[in-house]
Design a protein around this motif. Structure first.
Motif, PDB file in Angstrom:
ATOM      1  N   THR A 184       0.825  -1.203   0.000  1.00 55.72           N
ATOM      2  CA  THR A 184       0.000   0.000   0.000  1.00 55.72           C
ATOM      3  C   THR A 184       0.857   1.250   0.000  1.00 55.72           C
ATOM      4  O   THR A 184       0.369   2.359  -0.185  1.00 55.72           O
ATOM      5  CB  THR A 184      -0.909   0.041   1.244  1.00 55.72           C
ATOM      6  OG1 THR A 184      -0.084  -0.052   2.415  1.00 55.72           O
ATOM      7  CG2 THR A 184      -1.908  -1.090   1.223  1.00 55.72           C
ATOM      8  N   GLU A 185       2.144   1.075   0.204  1.00 59.56           N
ATOM      9  CA  GLU A 185       3.057   2.219   0.168  1.00 59.56           C
ATOM     10  C   GLU A 185       4.322   1.799  -0.558  1.00 59.56           C
ATOM     11  O   GLU A 185       4.446   0.674  -1.009  1.00 59.56           O
ATOM     12  CB  GLU A 185       3.402   2.672   1.601  1.00 59.56           C
ATOM     13  CG  GLU A 185       2.267   3.422   2.296  1.00 59.56           C
ATOM     14  CD  GLU A 185       2.607   3.723   3.753  1.00 59.56           C
ATOM     15  OE1 GLU A 185       3.809   3.741   4.068  1.00 59.56           O
ATOM     16  OE2 GLU A 185       1.664   3.902   4.531  1.00 59.56           O
ATOM     17  N   GLY A 186       5.270   2.711  -0.624  1.00 63.80           N
ATOM     18  CA  GLY A 186       6.551   2.387  -1.240  1.00 63.80           C
ATOM     19  C   GLY A 186       6.483   2.425  -2.753  1.00 63.80           C
ATOM     20  O   GLY A 186       5.558   2.995  -3.333  1.00 63.80           O
ATOM     21  N   GLY A 187       7.470   1.789  -3.377  1.00 63.96           N
ATOM     22  CA  GLY A 187       7.600   1.946  -4.834  1.00 63.96           C
ATOM     23  C   GLY A 187       7.315   0.676  -5.607  1.00 63.96           C
ATOM     24  O   GLY A 187       6.808  -0.309  -5.075  1.00 63.96           O
ATOM     25  N   ILE A 188       7.645   0.744  -6.877  1.00 63.06           N
ATOM     26  CA  ILE A 188       7.396  -0.391  -7.769  1.00 63.06           C
ATOM     27  C   ILE A 188       8.692  -0.803  -8.463  1.00 63.06           C
ATOM     28  O   ILE A 188       8.673  -1.411  -9.536  1.00 63.06           O
ATOM     29  CB  ILE A 188       6.332  -0.040  -8.820  1.00 63.06           C
ATOM     30  CG1 ILE A 188       6.732   1.230  -9.573  1.00 63.06           C
ATOM     31  CG2 ILE A 188       4.972   0.125  -8.179  1.00 63.06           C
ATOM     32  CD1 ILE A 188       5.928   1.452 -10.827  1.00 63.06           C
ATOM     33  N   TYR A 189       9.825  -0.479  -7.833  1.00 64.87           N
ATOM     34  CA  TYR A 189      11.114  -0.743  -8.469  1.00 64.87           C
ATOM     35  C   TYR A 189      11.259  -2.186  -8.965  1.00 64.87           C
ATOM     36  O   TYR A 189      11.654  -2.401 -10.115  1.00 64.87           O
ATOM     37  CB  TYR A 189      12.242  -0.365  -7.495  1.00 64.87           C
ATOM     38  CG  TYR A 189      13.620  -0.563  -8.044  1.00 64.87           C
ATOM     39  CD1 TYR A 189      13.998   0.086  -9.226  1.00 64.87           C
ATOM     40  CD2 TYR A 189      14.552  -1.372  -7.409  1.00 64.87           C
ATOM     41  CE1 TYR A 189      15.259  -0.077  -9.743  1.00 64.87           C
ATOM     42  CE2 TYR A 189      15.823  -1.546  -7.921  1.00 64.87           C
ATOM     43  CZ  TYR A 189      16.182  -0.903  -9.096  1.00 64.87           C
ATOM     44  OH  TYR A 189      17.433  -1.081  -9.604  1.00 64.87           O
ATOM     45  N   PRO A 190      10.949  -3.202  -8.150  1.00 61.59           N
ATOM     46  CA  PRO A 190      11.159  -4.571  -8.655  1.00 61.59           C
ATOM     47  C   PRO A 190      10.288  -4.910  -9.868  1.00 61.59           C
ATOM     48  O   PRO A 190      10.696  -5.698 -10.728  1.00 61.59           O
ATOM     49  CB  PRO A 190      10.798  -5.464  -7.472  1.00 61.59           C
ATOM     50  CG  PRO A 190      10.137  -4.607  -6.483  1.00 61.59           C
ATOM     51  CD  PRO A 190      10.479  -3.191  -6.757  1.00 61.59           C
ATOM     52  N   ALA A 191       9.103  -4.295  -9.933  1.00 60.26           N
ATOM     53  CA  ALA A 191       8.239  -4.556 -11.096  1.00 60.26           C
ATOM     54  C   ALA A 191       8.817  -3.931 -12.359  1.00 60.26           C
ATOM     55  O   ALA A 191       8.752  -4.521 -13.449  1.00 60.26           O
ATOM     56  CB  ALA A 191       6.831  -4.026 -10.831  1.00 60.26           C
ATOM     57  N   ILE A 192       9.411  -2.736 -12.212  1.00 61.81           N
ATOM     58  CA  ILE A 192      10.042  -2.092 -13.375  1.00 61.81           C
ATOM     59  C   ILE A 192      11.204  -2.954 -13.864  1.00 61.81           C
ATOM     60  O   ILE A 192      11.326  -3.270 -15.053  1.00 61.81           O
ATOM     61  CB  ILE A 192      10.554  -0.682 -13.019  1.00 61.81           C
ATOM     62  CG1 ILE A 192       9.374   0.227 -12.657  1.00 61.81           C
ATOM     63  CG2 ILE A 192      11.343  -0.079 -14.174  1.00 61.81           C
ATOM     64  CD1 ILE A 192       9.786   1.611 -12.189  1.00 61.81           C
ATOM     65  N   VAL A 193      12.051  -3.360 -12.891  1.00 59.82           N
ATOM     66  CA  VAL A 193      13.207  -4.178 -13.245  1.00 59.82           C
ATOM     67  C   VAL A 193      12.751  -5.492 -13.895  1.00 59.82           C
ATOM     68  O   VAL A 193      13.283  -5.918 -14.929  1.00 59.82           O
ATOM     69  CB  VAL A 193      14.072  -4.463 -12.002  1.00 59.82           C
ATOM     70  CG1 VAL A 193      15.151  -5.489 -12.328  1.00 59.82           C
ATOM     71  CG2 VAL A 193      14.695  -3.182 -11.495  1.00 59.82           C
ATOM     72  N   GLY A 194      11.713  -6.115 -13.318  1.00 62.31           N
ATOM     73  CA  GLY A 194      11.212  -7.383 -13.862  1.00 62.31           C
ATOM     74  C   GLY A 194      10.750  -7.228 -15.295  1.00 62.31           C
ATOM     75  O   GLY A 194      11.068  -8.052 -16.163  1.00 62.31           O
ATOM     76  N   THR A 195       9.991  -6.164 -15.571  1.00 67.31           N
ATOM     77  CA  THR A 195       9.497  -5.945 -16.931  1.00 67.31           C
ATOM     78  C   THR A 195      10.648  -5.744 -17.903  1.00 67.31           C
ATOM     79  O   THR A 195      10.644  -6.277 -19.023  1.00 67.31           O
ATOM     80  CB  THR A 195       8.535  -4.739 -16.946  1.00 67.31           C
ATOM     81  OG1 THR A 195       7.342  -5.127 -16.274  1.00 67.31           O
ATOM     82  CG2 THR A 195       8.192  -4.310 -18.362  1.00 67.31           C
ATOM     83  N   ILE A 196      11.665  -4.993 -17.468  1.00 73.42           N
ATOM     84  CA  ILE A 196      12.817  -4.770 -18.349  1.00 73.42           C
ATOM     85  C   ILE A 196      13.549  -6.095 -18.619  1.00 73.42           C
ATOM     86  O   ILE A 196      13.930  -6.383 -19.756  1.00 73.42           O
ATOM     87  CB  ILE A 196      13.761  -3.707 -17.737  1.00 73.42           C
ATOM     88  CG1 ILE A 196      13.070  -2.350 -17.823  1.00 73.42           C
ATOM     89  CG2 ILE A 196      15.101  -3.674 -18.485  1.00 73.42           C
ATOM     90  CD1 ILE A 196      13.772  -1.238 -17.076  1.00 73.42           C
ATOM     91  N   TYR A 197      13.701  -6.921 -17.578  1.00 79.24           N
ATOM     92  CA  TYR A 197      14.319  -8.236 -17.783  1.00 79.24           C
ATOM     93  C   TYR A 197      13.527  -9.064 -18.792  1.00 79.24           C
ATOM     94  O   TYR A 197      14.094  -9.753 -19.644  1.00 79.24           O
ATOM     95  CB  TYR A 197      14.415  -9.009 -16.458  1.00 79.24           C
ATOM     96  CG  TYR A 197      15.526  -8.563 -15.550  1.00 79.24           C
ATOM     97  CD1 TYR A 197      16.495  -7.655 -15.976  1.00 79.24           C
ATOM     98  CD2 TYR A 197      15.630  -9.059 -14.248  1.00 79.24           C
ATOM     99  CE1 TYR A 197      17.516  -7.250 -15.132  1.00 79.24           C
ATOM    100  CE2 TYR A 197      16.661  -8.659 -13.393  1.00 79.24           C
ATOM    101  CZ  TYR A 197      17.601  -7.751 -13.845  1.00 79.24           C
ATOM    102  OH  TYR A 197      18.607  -7.359 -13.014  1.00 79.24           O
ATOM    103  N   LEU A 198      12.191  -9.019 -18.670  1.00 83.19           N
ATOM    104  CA  LEU A 198      11.362  -9.793 -19.594  1.00 83.19           C
ATOM    105  C   LEU A 198      11.556  -9.330 -21.031  1.00 83.19           C
ATOM    106  O   LEU A 198      11.629 -10.136 -21.960  1.00 83.19           O
ATOM    107  CB  LEU A 198       9.886  -9.666 -19.215  1.00 83.19           C
ATOM    108  CG  LEU A 198       9.413 -10.411 -17.972  1.00 83.19           C
ATOM    109  CD1 LEU A 198       7.930 -10.172 -17.764  1.00 83.19           C
ATOM    110  CD2 LEU A 198       9.698 -11.900 -18.082  1.00 83.19           C
ATOM    111  N   ILE A 199      11.641  -7.995 -21.194  1.00 81.12           N
ATOM    112  CA  ILE A 199      11.843  -7.450 -22.544  1.00 81.12           C
ATOM    113  C   ILE A 199      13.177  -7.951 -23.099  1.00 81.12           C
ATOM    114  O   ILE A 199      13.244  -8.488 -24.214  1.00 81.12           O
ATOM    115  CB  ILE A 199      11.815  -5.904 -22.529  1.00 81.12           C
ATOM    116  CG1 ILE A 199      10.408  -5.413 -22.213  1.00 81.12           C
ATOM    117  CG2 ILE A 199      12.300  -5.345 -23.860  1.00 81.12           C
ATOM    118  CD1 ILE A 199      10.302  -3.907 -22.023  1.00 81.12           C
ATOM    119  N   ILE A 200      14.241  -7.797 -22.281  1.00 74.43           N
ATOM    120  CA  ILE A 200      15.569  -8.219 -22.750  1.00 74.43           C
ATOM    121  C   ILE A 200      15.577  -9.726 -23.026  1.00 74.43           C
ATOM    122  O   ILE A 200      16.027 -10.182 -24.079  1.00 74.43           O
ATOM    123  CB  ILE A 200      16.653  -7.852 -21.719  1.00 74.43           C
ATOM    124  CG1 ILE A 200      16.737  -6.341 -21.575  1.00 74.43           C
ATOM    125  CG2 ILE A 200      18.006  -8.424 -22.133  1.00 74.43           C
ATOM    126  CD1 ILE A 200      17.621  -5.877 -20.427  1.00 74.43           C
TER     127      ILE A 200
END
Lengths: 258, 285
Positions: free
Chosen positions: B56-72
């Motif tokens: 409910t708080e904080g960021g979404i850093y791991p989700a951003i990183v995960g999506t970038i990994y999936l793209i690569i």
């Protein structure tokens, strides 16, 4: 019967009983001729007579056409080019071709000319001089020497065609086939290409397909007249134009049909 | 009596422009809605921090990183295979019943629902090959999903390369493969890039194929190998909006996540447009 050129010092291309079919349709019938070295040989005839098809047998471009079947024998420099041990890629290095429409690659002027030598393994340090020499031989060095890095497609149509000739020369062929090289060009560009072709015969054997009889008369030493897949008459250009032996040749060159 | 040609011209013109306005209008509404609702959530902390307090708080850093990994991951598998397959089909295969069957199969693959790919990935990569739920399994599943898109767009790009280029290269005593490598492929690159970008958009946005193959509901750390599970933006968004601990409270985070996803996809598109333009300029005048 091999049609006519007598007393030829050296034969570059020898054709014996060449027949060609596209599927069921026979496009070339029993063609035999001997094309002399270091000369310009023009092939004339109405559209669809087989002259371009014949030209494309000489560097085996017809290999790319599906259902194309060839019988007979073509020797270039005494080597059967349809023989089993022939490397087509190697053949096309020795027998260059310039096409109807100027078709430089979408690269710089320099890269267009360097394309062949580069792939054939020319030394990087020799490329500059190879390119310059080819452009000079194709009479386009003066116009391009200060803009070698510009795109080839920025040149005019006539310049593009001379660039294509330079591109062919850079591979150092000994025979050059021209397939109606000026039919897409204006009269001034055409005249420059014609001068160039007459100049090139010192070092190359040239076979040119042309629609234009005046062009054949102006630049060629020998002329072959094709009609409906047959070579009707072949001989010295002067003789073909002034004293044709066949009625249909006379009809064609006097403009009665075609 | 029919309409006069002038009247029918007017009606056709109005209908066409209306259709265009509807499309453009919806794009603007969606974009505007997400930006308006999402931009408040976005700050440095949001994109660099782990989720906090039951997401409910904080960021979404791991989700951003995960999506970038999936793209690569998926692109590095699908792009070379897809381009090579397209070259084979377009330049070498010729017309035969087998080629026709392969083309049909590719078309059908393109029409297969993505959730089916997800189940297939679960069966093949997660279970059979034993990669487990992981970046590897998900990337391979996504690679299968975008393969038809890449093959199709590469084939179309190859077809548009003029026959004259091939002929004049072959006439210079250049082999077929060298011709493809040095003349045909460079001329087809803008088209290939366009196809790849479409695929990147799908990889970044798809939820179903990663659902069964490795996406984590919540994972407050970064993946440390290709066998790790991961978070990804679309799945994170789905979780927050449907199964989160406090759906109403996380609304701003949901819009923020959607906006970040949108920004990633749009900026990749922009990069692709720039690359394409660069190549076009290099090739043409």
């Amino acid at each position: 019967m091999t049609k006519g050129v007598q007393n030829v010092s050296q034969v570059q291309i020898k054709v014996d009983n060449l027949n060609l079919w596209y599927g069921e349709k026979q496009a070339l019938k029993n063609i035999s001729m001997q094309i002399p070295k270091n000369s310009v040989t023009a092939l004339i005839g109405p559209s669809g007579c087989g002259k371009s098809t014949f030209l494309r047998c000489l560097n085996r471009m017809n290999d790319l056409v599906k259902n194309c079947r060839i019988e007979g024998k073509i020797s270039i420099e005494e080597k059967d080019i349809y023989g089993p041990d022939v490397d087509v890629v190697d053949l096309r290095k020795k027998v260059g071709m310039v096409f109807q429409k100027p078709n430089p690659f979408p690269m710089s002027i320099f890269d267009n000319v360097a394309y062949g030598p580069r792939i054939h393994g020319a030394d990087r340090k020799d490329l500059d001089s190879i390119v310059e020499q080819a452009l000079r031989s194709a009479a386009i060095w003066e116009e391009t020497s200060d803009r070698l890095k510009s795109p080839a497609l920025s040149l005019s149509g006539g310049q593009q065609q001379r660039l294509c000739i330079a591109r062919t020369l850079a591979v150092k062929p000994r025979t050059i086939l021209f397939d109606e090289p000026t039919s897409a060009l204006d009269p001034i560009s055409t005249a420059r290409i014609e001068d160039l072709i007459m100049d090139l015969k010192k070092d190359y054997t040239i076979v040119i397909v042309t629609h234009n009889m005046q062009q054949a008369a102006r630049i060629s030493d020998y002329t072959g007249f094709f009609l409906m897949g047959k070579l009707i008459e072949f001989g010295q250009t002067r003789q073909i134009f002034q004293n044709p032996q066949e009625q249909s040749t006379e009809d064609y060159i006097t403009g009665r049909f075609g | 009596m029919g309409l006069s040609s002038k009247t029918s011209e007017k009606i056709a013109f109005s209908l066409l422009i209306l259709a265009t306005l509807i499309v453009a209008g919806f794009v603007l509404i969606i974009l505007g809605y997400i930006i308006l609702n999402g931009y408040g959530a976005i700050n440095l902390e949001f994109i660099t921090q782990m989720p906090n307090r039951m997401m409910t708080e904080g960021g979404i850093y791991p989700a951003i990183v995960g999506t970038i990994y999936l793209i690569i991951g998926s692109m590095s598998v699908a792009l070379p295979i897809g381009v090579m397959a397209a070259i084979y089909l377009n330049e070498y295969a010729g017309e035969s019943r087998t080629t026709w069957l392969i083309e049909m199969a590719i078309n059908n693959l393109a029409g297969t629902p993505s959730v089916v790919f997800g189940l297939f990935g679960l069966a093949l990569f997660v279970k059979y090959f034993g990669f487990g739920p992981s970046i590897l399994s998900a990337s391979l599943t996504l690679a299968l999903l975008i393969l038809p898109v890449i093959i199709r767009s590469t084939e179309e790009a190859l077809i548009t390369v003029p026959k004259e280029y091939r002929e004049s290269s072959l006439a210079l005593g250049v082999s077929k493969w060298q011709t493809i490598r040095h003349v045909v492929l460079p001329a087809a690159i803008p088209g290939i890039i366009t196809g790849s970008v479409l695929s990147i958009g799908r990889v970044a946005g798809e939820t179903a194929p990663i659902l069964f193959t490795g996406a984590a509901y919540f994972l407050p750390r970064l993946p440390d190998s290709v066998y790790s599970q991961f978070m990804a933006l679309p799945y994170h968004l789905f979780v927050l909006a449907t199964a989160g601990t406090n759906i109403a409270k996380t609304r701003p985070i949901q819009y923020g996540t959607a906006l970040v996803l949108l920004i990633i996809v749009l900026s990749l598109n922009l990069v692709a447009v720039l690359i394409r333009r660069h190549y076009r300029n290099k090739l043409k005048i």
